[in-house]
Scaffold this active site. Sequence first.
Site, PDB file in Angstrom:
ATOM      1  N   ARG A  38      11.797  -5.320   5.047  1.00 39.36           N
ATOM      2  CA  ARG A  38      11.555  -3.887   4.775  1.00 39.36           C
ATOM      3  C   ARG A  38      12.533  -2.990   5.537  1.00 39.36           C
ATOM      4  NH1 ARG A  38       5.699  -1.583   5.471  1.00 39.36           N
ATOM      5  NH2 ARG A  38       5.899  -2.618   7.488  1.00 39.36           N
ATOM      6  N   ARG A  57      -0.190  -8.655  13.657  1.00 34.79           N
ATOM      7  CA  ARG A  57      -0.762  -7.704  12.679  1.00 34.79           C
ATOM      8  C   ARG A  57      -1.557  -8.457  11.617  1.00 34.79           C
ATOM      9  NH1 ARG A  57       4.444  -4.978  10.729  1.00 34.79           N
ATOM     10  NH2 ARG A  57       3.113  -3.843   9.285  1.00 34.79           N
ATOM     11  N   ARG A  83      11.231  -0.832  10.924  1.00 35.97           N
ATOM     12  CA  ARG A  83      10.108  -0.405  11.753  1.00 35.97           C
ATOM     13  C   ARG A  83       9.982  -1.277  12.993  1.00 35.97           C
ATOM     14  NH1 ARG A  83       4.854   0.621   8.074  1.00 35.97           N
ATOM     15  NH2 ARG A  83       3.918  -0.742   9.633  1.00 35.97           N
ATOM     16  N   ARG A 105      -9.866   0.760   8.249  1.00 40.27           N
ATOM     17  CA  ARG A 105      -9.311  -0.520   8.666  1.00 40.27           C
ATOM     18  C   ARG A 105     -10.285  -1.342   9.487  1.00 40.27           C
ATOM     19  NH1 ARG A 105      -3.595   0.203   8.595  1.00 40.27           N
ATOM     20  NH2 ARG A 105      -2.496  -1.595   9.393  1.00 40.27           N
ATOM     21  N   LYS A 120       0.836  -1.213   0.000  1.00 37.69           N
ATOM     22  CA  LYS A 120       0.000   0.000   0.000  1.00 37.69           C
ATOM     23  C   LYS A 120       0.868   1.260   0.000  1.00 37.69           C
ATOM     24  CE  LYS A 120      -2.030  -1.169   3.874  1.00 37.69           C
ATOM     25  NZ  LYS A 120      -1.321  -2.441   4.191  1.00 37.69           N
TER      26      LYS A 120
HETATM   27  P1  AP5 Z   1       4.834  -1.551   1.868  1.00 40.05           P
HETATM   28  O1  AP5 Z   1       4.495  -0.764   0.665  1.00 40.05           O
HETATM   29  O2  AP5 Z   1       5.582  -0.862   2.970  1.00 40.05           O
HETATM   30  O3  AP5 Z   1       3.542  -2.331   2.415  1.00 40.05           O
HETATM   31  P2  AP5 Z   1       2.257  -1.790   3.179  1.00 40.05           P
HETATM   32  O4  AP5 Z   1       1.087  -2.486   2.590  1.00 40.05           O
HETATM   33  O5  AP5 Z   1       2.247  -0.291   3.187  1.00 40.05           O
HETATM   34  O6  AP5 Z   1       2.550  -2.395   4.599  1.00 40.05           O
HETATM   35  P3  AP5 Z   1       2.474  -1.753   6.047  1.00 40.05           P
HETATM   36  O7  AP5 Z   1       3.235  -2.713   6.934  1.00 40.05           O
HETATM   37  O8  AP5 Z   1       2.920  -0.326   6.069  1.00 40.05           O
HETATM   38  O9  AP5 Z   1       0.987  -1.844   6.312  1.00 40.05           O
HETATM   39  P4  AP5 Z   1       0.306  -1.883   7.660  1.00 40.05           P
HETATM   40  O10 AP5 Z   1      -1.085  -1.783   7.195  1.00 40.05           O
HETATM   41  O11 AP5 Z   1       0.619  -3.021   8.549  1.00 40.05           O
HETATM   42  O12 AP5 Z   1       0.978  -0.656   8.459  1.00 40.05           O
HETATM   43  P5  AP5 Z   1       0.477   0.800   8.789  1.00 40.05           P
HETATM   44  O13 AP5 Z   1       1.649   1.681   8.794  1.00 40.05           O
HETATM   45  O14 AP5 Z   1      -0.712   1.169   7.978  1.00 40.05           O
HETATM   46  O15 AP5 Z   1       5.681  -2.825   1.379  1.00 40.05           O
HETATM   47  C1  AP5 Z   1       6.200  -3.749   2.312  1.00 40.05           C
HETATM   48  C2  AP5 Z   1       7.575  -4.245   1.822  1.00 40.05           C
HETATM   49  O16 AP5 Z   1       7.382  -4.989   0.608  1.00 40.05           O
HETATM   50  C3  AP5 Z   1       8.543  -3.108   1.461  1.00 40.05           C
HETATM   51  O17 AP5 Z   1       9.835  -3.498   1.846  1.00 40.05           O
HETATM   52  C4  AP5 Z   1       8.451  -2.996  -0.078  1.00 40.05           C
HETATM   53  O18 AP5 Z   1       9.670  -2.564  -0.640  1.00 40.05           O
HETATM   54  C5  AP5 Z   1       8.106  -4.429  -0.484  1.00 40.05           C
HETATM   55  N1  AP5 Z   1       7.207  -4.492  -1.648  1.00 40.05           N
HETATM   56  C6  AP5 Z   1       6.092  -3.744  -1.874  1.00 40.05           C
HETATM   57  N2  AP5 Z   1       5.498  -4.133  -3.017  1.00 40.05           N
HETATM   58  C7  AP5 Z   1       6.242  -5.157  -3.524  1.00 40.05           C
HETATM   59  C8  AP5 Z   1       6.135  -5.985  -4.691  1.00 40.05           C
HETATM   60  N3  AP5 Z   1       5.125  -5.835  -5.571  1.00 40.05           N
HETATM   61  N4  AP5 Z   1       7.066  -6.934  -4.869  1.00 40.05           N
HETATM   62  C9  AP5 Z   1       8.094  -7.102  -3.979  1.00 40.05           C
HETATM   63  N5  AP5 Z   1       8.257  -6.345  -2.861  1.00 40.05           N
HETATM   64  C10 AP5 Z   1       7.340  -5.380  -2.641  1.00 40.05           C
HETATM   65  O19 AP5 Z   1      -0.066   0.614  10.299  1.00 40.05           O
HETATM   66  C11 AP5 Z   1       0.808   0.361  11.382  1.00 40.05           C
HETATM   67  C12 AP5 Z   1       0.000   0.280  12.667  1.00 40.05           C
HETATM   68  O20 AP5 Z   1      -0.648   1.558  12.933  1.00 40.05           O
HETATM   69  C13 AP5 Z   1      -1.150  -0.732  12.693  1.00 40.05           C
HETATM   70  O21 AP5 Z   1      -0.699  -2.019  13.025  1.00 40.05           O
HETATM   71  C14 AP5 Z   1      -2.104  -0.119  13.748  1.00 40.05           C
HETATM   72  O22 AP5 Z   1      -1.664  -0.385  15.041  1.00 40.05           O
HETATM   73  C15 AP5 Z   1      -1.966   1.381  13.486  1.00 40.05           C
HETATM   74  N6  AP5 Z   1      -2.952   1.882  12.519  1.00 40.05           N
HETATM   75  C16 AP5 Z   1      -2.695   2.379  11.272  1.00 40.05           C
HETATM   76  N7  AP5 Z   1      -3.829   2.724  10.649  1.00 40.05           N
HETATM   77  C17 AP5 Z   1      -4.836   2.461  11.517  1.00 40.05           C
HETATM   78  C18 AP5 Z   1      -6.243   2.583  11.434  1.00 40.05           C
HETATM   79  N8  AP5 Z   1      -6.839   3.038  10.323  1.00 40.05           N
HETATM   80  N9  AP5 Z   1      -6.995   2.189  12.506  1.00 40.05           N
HETATM   81  C19 AP5 Z   1      -6.397   1.719  13.620  1.00 40.05           C
HETATM   82  N10 AP5 Z   1      -5.060   1.565  13.762  1.00 40.05           N
HETATM   83  C20 AP5 Z   1      -4.280   1.936  12.713  1.00 40.05           C
END
Ligand code: AP5
Length: 243
Positions: free
Chosen positions: A151, A195, A184, A105, A30
Amino acid sequence: MAAVTVMDAAQAKLVTVGPVILLGAPGAGKGTQAKRIVERYGIPQISTGDILRDHVKRETELGKQAKAVMQGGGLVSDELVNAMVADRLSQPDCARGFVLDGFPRTAVQAAWLDGQLAGEAFARFQGLRSVPIVARMDVDYNQLIRRLTGRRSCPTCQRIYNVHFQPPRVDETCDLDGTQLITRNDDREEVIAERLKTYDAQTKPVSDYFANQGKVTVLDGDRPVDEVTAGLFALLDSQAGQA
Ligand code: AP5
Protein backbone atom coordinates in the site's frame (compact mmCIF):
# COMPACT_ATOMS: atom_id res chain seq x y z
CA MET A 1 -24.85 -13.27 -10.76
CA ALA A 2 -23.84 -9.64 -11.42
CA ALA A 3 -24.72 -7.11 -8.71
CA VAL A 4 -27.40 -4.66 -9.85
CA THR A 5 -27.58 -0.97 -9.01
CA VAL A 6 -31.01 0.59 -9.27
CA MET A 7 -30.23 4.29 -9.01
CA ASP A 8 -28.53 6.61 -11.45
CA ALA A 9 -25.71 8.86 -10.28
CA ALA A 10 -27.94 11.91 -9.72
CA GLN A 11 -30.50 10.00 -7.63
CA ALA A 12 -27.74 8.45 -5.52
CA LYS A 13 -26.66 11.93 -4.39
CA LEU A 14 -30.15 12.78 -3.10
CA VAL A 15 -31.20 9.74 -1.04
CA THR A 16 -30.46 9.11 2.62
CA VAL A 17 -28.13 6.16 2.89
CA GLY A 18 -26.92 4.44 6.00
CA PRO A 19 -25.33 4.70 8.46
CA VAL A 20 -23.05 2.29 6.63
CA ILE A 21 -20.52 0.26 8.61
CA LEU A 22 -17.64 -1.36 6.72
CA LEU A 23 -16.07 -4.25 8.59
CA GLY A 24 -13.00 -6.25 7.64
CA ALA A 25 -9.41 -6.97 8.62
CA PRO A 26 -6.61 -4.48 8.08
CA GLY A 27 -6.14 -4.38 4.30
CA ALA A 28 -9.61 -5.73 3.49
CA GLY A 29 -10.37 -2.62 1.42
CA LYS A 30 -12.51 -0.57 3.82
CA GLY A 31 -10.82 2.74 2.98
CA THR A 32 -10.77 2.04 -0.76
CA GLN A 33 -14.48 1.20 -0.84
CA ALA A 34 -15.47 3.99 1.58
CA LYS A 35 -14.01 6.56 -0.83
CA ARG A 36 -16.12 5.14 -3.67
CA ILE A 37 -19.25 5.30 -1.51
CA VAL A 38 -18.44 8.95 -0.76
CA GLU A 39 -18.14 9.67 -4.49
CA ARG A 40 -21.40 7.97 -5.43
CA TYR A 41 -23.68 9.00 -2.56
CA GLY A 42 -22.06 12.25 -1.45
CA ILE A 43 -22.02 11.21 2.22
CA PRO A 44 -18.91 11.59 4.42
CA GLN A 45 -16.39 8.87 5.23
CA ILE A 46 -15.62 8.67 8.93
CA SER A 47 -12.34 6.80 9.24
CA THR A 48 -11.19 6.59 12.83
CA GLY A 49 -7.72 5.59 11.58
CA ASP A 50 -7.47 8.74 9.42
CA ILE A 51 -8.73 10.97 12.25
CA LEU A 52 -6.24 9.42 14.67
CA ARG A 53 -3.35 9.75 12.19
CA ASP A 54 -4.25 13.41 11.77
CA HIS A 55 -4.09 13.88 15.56
CA VAL A 56 -0.71 12.15 15.65
CA LYS A 57 0.58 14.41 12.85
CA ARG A 58 -0.65 17.55 14.59
CA GLU A 59 0.77 16.28 17.92
CA THR A 60 -2.47 16.95 19.80
CA GLU A 61 -3.01 15.50 23.28
CA LEU A 62 -5.07 12.68 21.75
CA GLY A 63 -2.39 12.13 19.10
CA LYS A 64 0.30 11.81 21.75
CA GLN A 65 -1.74 9.18 23.59
CA ALA A 66 -2.57 7.28 20.41
CA LYS A 67 0.83 7.27 18.71
CA ALA A 68 2.58 4.44 20.56
CA VAL A 69 -0.53 2.25 20.57
CA MET A 70 -0.96 2.61 16.81
CA GLN A 71 2.72 1.96 16.09
CA GLY A 72 2.47 -1.25 18.11
CA GLY A 73 -0.61 -2.48 16.26
CA GLY A 74 -2.96 -2.27 19.27
CA LEU A 75 -6.20 -0.35 19.73
CA VAL A 76 -6.66 3.13 21.13
CA SER A 77 -8.99 3.12 24.17
CA ASP A 78 -12.75 2.87 23.60
CA GLU A 79 -13.29 5.99 25.67
CA LEU A 80 -11.06 8.18 23.50
CA VAL A 81 -12.32 6.78 20.21
CA ASN A 82 -16.02 6.96 21.15
CA ALA A 83 -15.61 10.61 22.18
CA MET A 84 -13.89 11.34 18.89
CA VAL A 85 -16.68 9.68 16.90
CA ALA A 86 -19.39 11.44 18.94
CA ASP A 87 -17.82 14.75 18.00
CA ARG A 88 -17.68 13.81 14.31
CA LEU A 89 -21.28 12.55 14.23
CA SER A 90 -22.53 15.83 15.64
CA GLN A 91 -21.53 17.61 12.42
CA PRO A 92 -24.31 18.52 9.96
CA ASP A 93 -22.77 16.73 6.96
CA CYS A 94 -23.84 13.42 8.58
CA ALA A 95 -27.54 14.25 8.15
CA ARG A 96 -28.04 12.25 4.92
CA GLY A 97 -25.87 9.36 6.05
CA PHE A 98 -22.21 8.48 6.59
CA VAL A 99 -19.86 5.58 6.15
CA LEU A 100 -17.90 4.30 9.12
CA ASP A 101 -14.50 2.86 8.23
CA GLY A 102 -12.56 1.27 11.10
CA PHE A 103 -15.30 1.83 13.66
CA PRO A 104 -16.71 0.10 15.67
CA ARG A 105 -13.73 -2.09 16.40
CA THR A 106 -14.60 -3.60 19.77
CA ALA A 107 -17.85 -4.96 21.21
CA VAL A 108 -17.89 -1.96 23.58
CA GLN A 109 -17.72 0.48 20.64
CA ALA A 110 -20.48 -1.45 18.82
CA ALA A 111 -22.83 -1.27 21.82
CA TRP A 112 -22.01 2.42 22.27
CA LEU A 113 -22.82 3.12 18.61
CA ASP A 114 -26.13 1.25 18.83
CA GLY A 115 -27.03 3.46 21.79
CA GLN A 116 -26.17 6.59 19.81
CA LEU A 117 -28.22 5.56 16.77
CA ALA A 118 -31.23 4.84 18.94
CA GLY A 119 -30.79 7.98 21.04
CA GLU A 120 -32.33 11.42 20.98
CA ALA A 121 -29.30 13.23 19.57
CA PHE A 122 -29.63 11.16 16.43
CA ALA A 123 -33.34 11.74 15.95
CA ARG A 124 -32.58 15.17 14.46
CA PHE A 125 -31.24 13.43 11.34
CA GLN A 126 -34.67 12.80 9.84
CA GLY A 127 -34.96 9.71 7.67
CA LEU A 128 -31.67 8.17 8.71
CA ARG A 129 -31.88 4.53 9.74
CA SER A 130 -31.46 3.58 13.39
CA VAL A 131 -30.38 0.15 12.13
CA PRO A 132 -27.09 0.47 10.24
CA ILE A 133 -26.21 -1.27 6.98
CA VAL A 134 -23.29 -3.50 7.93
CA ALA A 135 -21.03 -4.99 5.24
CA ARG A 136 -18.04 -7.20 6.01
CA MET A 137 -15.36 -7.85 3.43
CA ASP A 138 -13.56 -11.17 3.87
CA VAL A 139 -10.06 -11.50 2.42
CA ASP A 140 -7.51 -14.32 2.49
CA TYR A 141 -4.67 -13.84 5.04
CA ASN A 142 -1.78 -13.92 2.52
CA GLN A 143 -3.61 -11.48 0.29
CA LEU A 144 -4.00 -9.10 3.26
CA ILE A 145 -0.24 -9.17 3.83
CA ARG A 146 0.47 -8.39 0.15
CA ARG A 147 -2.05 -5.57 0.16
CA LEU A 148 -0.67 -3.95 3.30
CA THR A 149 3.01 -4.24 2.39
CA GLY A 150 2.22 -2.88 -1.11
CA ARG A 151 0.00 0.00 0.00
CA ARG A 152 0.98 3.58 -0.72
CA SER A 153 -1.13 6.65 -0.10
CA CYS A 154 -1.16 10.28 -1.09
CA PRO A 155 -0.67 12.62 1.90
CA THR A 156 -2.41 15.43 -0.02
CA CYS A 157 -5.64 13.86 -1.34
CA GLN A 158 -5.55 10.56 0.64
CA ARG A 159 -6.00 8.44 -2.49
CA ILE A 160 -4.90 4.85 -1.86
CA TYR A 161 -2.65 2.89 -4.27
CA ASN A 162 -0.99 -0.49 -4.26
CA VAL A 163 2.31 -1.29 -5.95
CA HIS A 164 1.02 -4.81 -6.80
CA PHE A 165 -2.67 -4.26 -7.54
CA GLN A 166 -3.35 -0.57 -8.18
CA PRO A 167 -0.06 1.12 -9.05
CA PRO A 168 0.11 4.84 -9.83
CA ARG A 169 0.88 5.76 -13.46
CA VAL A 170 4.30 7.14 -12.39
CA ASP A 171 6.20 5.25 -9.66
CA GLU A 172 5.55 6.56 -6.11
CA THR A 173 3.64 9.61 -7.44
CA CYS A 174 -0.06 10.47 -7.02
CA ASP A 175 -1.96 10.41 -10.35
CA LEU A 176 -4.22 13.23 -9.21
CA ASP A 177 -1.88 15.85 -7.75
CA GLY A 178 1.69 14.67 -8.37
CA THR A 179 2.50 14.38 -4.64
CA GLN A 180 5.13 11.83 -3.58
CA LEU A 181 3.31 8.81 -2.13
CA ILE A 182 4.01 7.60 1.40
CA THR A 183 4.00 4.25 3.19
CA ARG A 184 2.02 4.18 6.43
CA ASN A 185 4.03 3.80 9.61
CA ASP A 186 2.07 0.73 10.67
CA ASP A 187 2.48 -1.07 7.33
CA ARG A 188 5.74 -2.69 8.44
CA GLU A 189 5.58 -6.50 8.59
CA GLU A 190 6.05 -6.80 12.36
CA VAL A 191 3.27 -4.26 13.03
CA ILE A 192 0.99 -5.84 10.42
CA ALA A 193 1.23 -9.18 12.25
CA GLU A 194 0.16 -7.47 15.50
CA ARG A 195 -2.71 -5.62 13.78
CA LEU A 196 -4.03 -8.88 12.35
CA LYS A 197 -3.84 -10.53 15.79
CA THR A 198 -5.66 -7.58 17.32
CA TYR A 199 -8.33 -7.87 14.64
CA ASP A 200 -8.89 -11.57 15.41
CA ALA A 201 -9.06 -11.01 19.14
CA GLN A 202 -11.01 -7.76 19.41
CA THR A 203 -12.73 -6.86 16.15
CA LYS A 204 -14.07 -10.22 14.93
CA PRO A 205 -16.53 -10.19 17.85
CA VAL A 206 -17.98 -6.94 16.43
CA SER A 207 -19.11 -8.84 13.36
CA ASP A 208 -20.70 -11.48 15.63
CA TYR A 209 -22.40 -8.66 17.57
CA PHE A 210 -24.13 -7.35 14.43
CA ALA A 211 -24.65 -10.83 12.94
CA ASN A 212 -26.60 -11.84 16.05
CA GLN A 213 -28.97 -8.99 15.20
CA GLY A 214 -29.17 -10.24 11.58
CA LYS A 215 -27.47 -7.16 10.18
CA VAL A 216 -24.28 -8.34 8.44
CA THR A 217 -23.89 -8.78 4.68
CA VAL A 218 -20.68 -10.64 3.82
CA LEU A 219 -18.87 -9.75 0.58
CA ASP A 220 -15.99 -11.59 -1.04
CA GLY A 221 -13.29 -8.97 -0.54
CA ASP A 222 -10.78 -11.04 -2.55
CA ARG A 223 -12.55 -9.94 -5.73
CA PRO A 224 -11.14 -7.06 -7.81
CA VAL A 225 -11.90 -3.58 -6.44
CA ASP A 226 -14.62 -2.79 -9.03
CA GLU A 227 -16.49 -6.02 -8.32
CA VAL A 228 -16.51 -5.39 -4.57
CA THR A 229 -17.75 -1.87 -5.26
CA ALA A 230 -20.57 -3.20 -7.46
CA GLY A 231 -21.71 -5.51 -4.64
CA LEU A 232 -21.67 -2.66 -2.14
CA PHE A 233 -23.54 -0.25 -4.40
CA ALA A 234 -26.22 -2.88 -5.06
CA LEU A 235 -26.62 -3.39 -1.30
CA LEU A 236 -26.77 0.33 -0.56
CA ASP A 237 -29.09 1.14 -3.46
CA SER A 238 -31.50 -1.55 -2.29
CA GLN A 239 -31.61 -0.15 1.25
CA ALA A 240 -31.21 3.58 0.68
CA GLY A 241 -34.01 5.73 1.99
CA GLN A 242 -35.36 2.99 4.29
CA ALA A 243 -35.62 4.30 7.83
P1 AP5 B 1 -7.38 -0.28 2.12
O1 AP5 B 1 -8.62 0.13 1.44
O2 AP5 B 1 -6.41 0.79 2.53
O3 AP5 B 1 -7.71 -1.28 3.34
P2 AP5 B 1 -8.35 -1.00 4.76
O4 AP5 B 1 -9.31 -2.10 5.03
O5 AP5 B 1 -8.86 0.41 4.84
O6 AP5 B 1 -7.07 -1.22 5.65
P3 AP5 B 1 -6.46 -0.36 6.84
O7 AP5 B 1 -5.05 -0.87 7.00
O8 AP5 B 1 -6.62 1.11 6.63
O9 AP5 B 1 -7.33 -0.82 7.98
P4 AP5 B 1 -6.99 -0.80 9.46
O10 AP5 B 1 -8.30 -1.19 9.99
O11 AP5 B 1 -5.83 -1.61 9.90
O12 AP5 B 1 -6.44 0.70 9.69
P5 AP5 B 1 -7.10 1.98 10.32
O13 AP5 B 1 -6.55 3.15 9.61
O14 AP5 B 1 -8.57 1.84 10.47
O15 AP5 B 1 -6.64 -1.33 1.16
C1 AP5 B 1 -5.38 -1.87 1.51
C2 AP5 B 1 -4.53 -2.04 0.24
O16 AP5 B 1 -5.15 -3.02 -0.60
C3 AP5 B 1 -4.44 -0.76 -0.61
O17 AP5 B 1 -3.15 -0.68 -1.15
C4 AP5 B 1 -5.48 -0.97 -1.73
O18 AP5 B 1 -5.10 -0.32 -2.92
C5 AP5 B 1 -5.49 -2.49 -1.88
N1 AP5 B 1 -6.82 -3.03 -2.21
C6 AP5 B 1 -8.01 -2.69 -1.65
N2 AP5 B 1 -9.00 -3.44 -2.16
C7 AP5 B 1 -8.42 -4.29 -3.07
C8 AP5 B 1 -8.93 -5.32 -3.93
N3 AP5 B 1 -10.24 -5.63 -3.96
N4 AP5 B 1 -8.04 -5.97 -4.70
C9 AP5 B 1 -6.71 -5.67 -4.67
N5 AP5 B 1 -6.17 -4.70 -3.88
C10 AP5 B 1 -7.02 -4.01 -3.09
O19 AP5 B 1 -6.50 1.94 11.82
C11 AP5 B 1 -5.13 2.16 12.09
C12 AP5 B 1 -4.90 2.09 13.59
O20 AP5 B 1 -5.64 3.16 14.26
C13 AP5 B 1 -5.36 0.82 14.30
O21 AP5 B 1 -4.40 -0.20 14.22
C14 AP5 B 1 -5.61 1.32 15.75
O22 AP5 B 1 -4.42 1.44 16.45
C15 AP5 B 1 -6.19 2.72 15.52
N6 AP5 B 1 -7.65 2.72 15.42
C16 AP5 B 1 -8.40 3.03 14.31
N7 AP5 B 1 -9.71 2.91 14.57
C17 AP5 B 1 -9.81 2.54 15.87
C18 AP5 B 1 -10.91 2.23 16.70
N8 AP5 B 1 -12.17 2.28 16.24
N9 AP5 B 1 -10.66 1.85 17.99
C19 AP5 B 1 -9.40 1.79 18.45
N10 AP5 B 1 -8.30 2.06 17.70
C20 AP5 B 1 -8.50 2.43 16.41
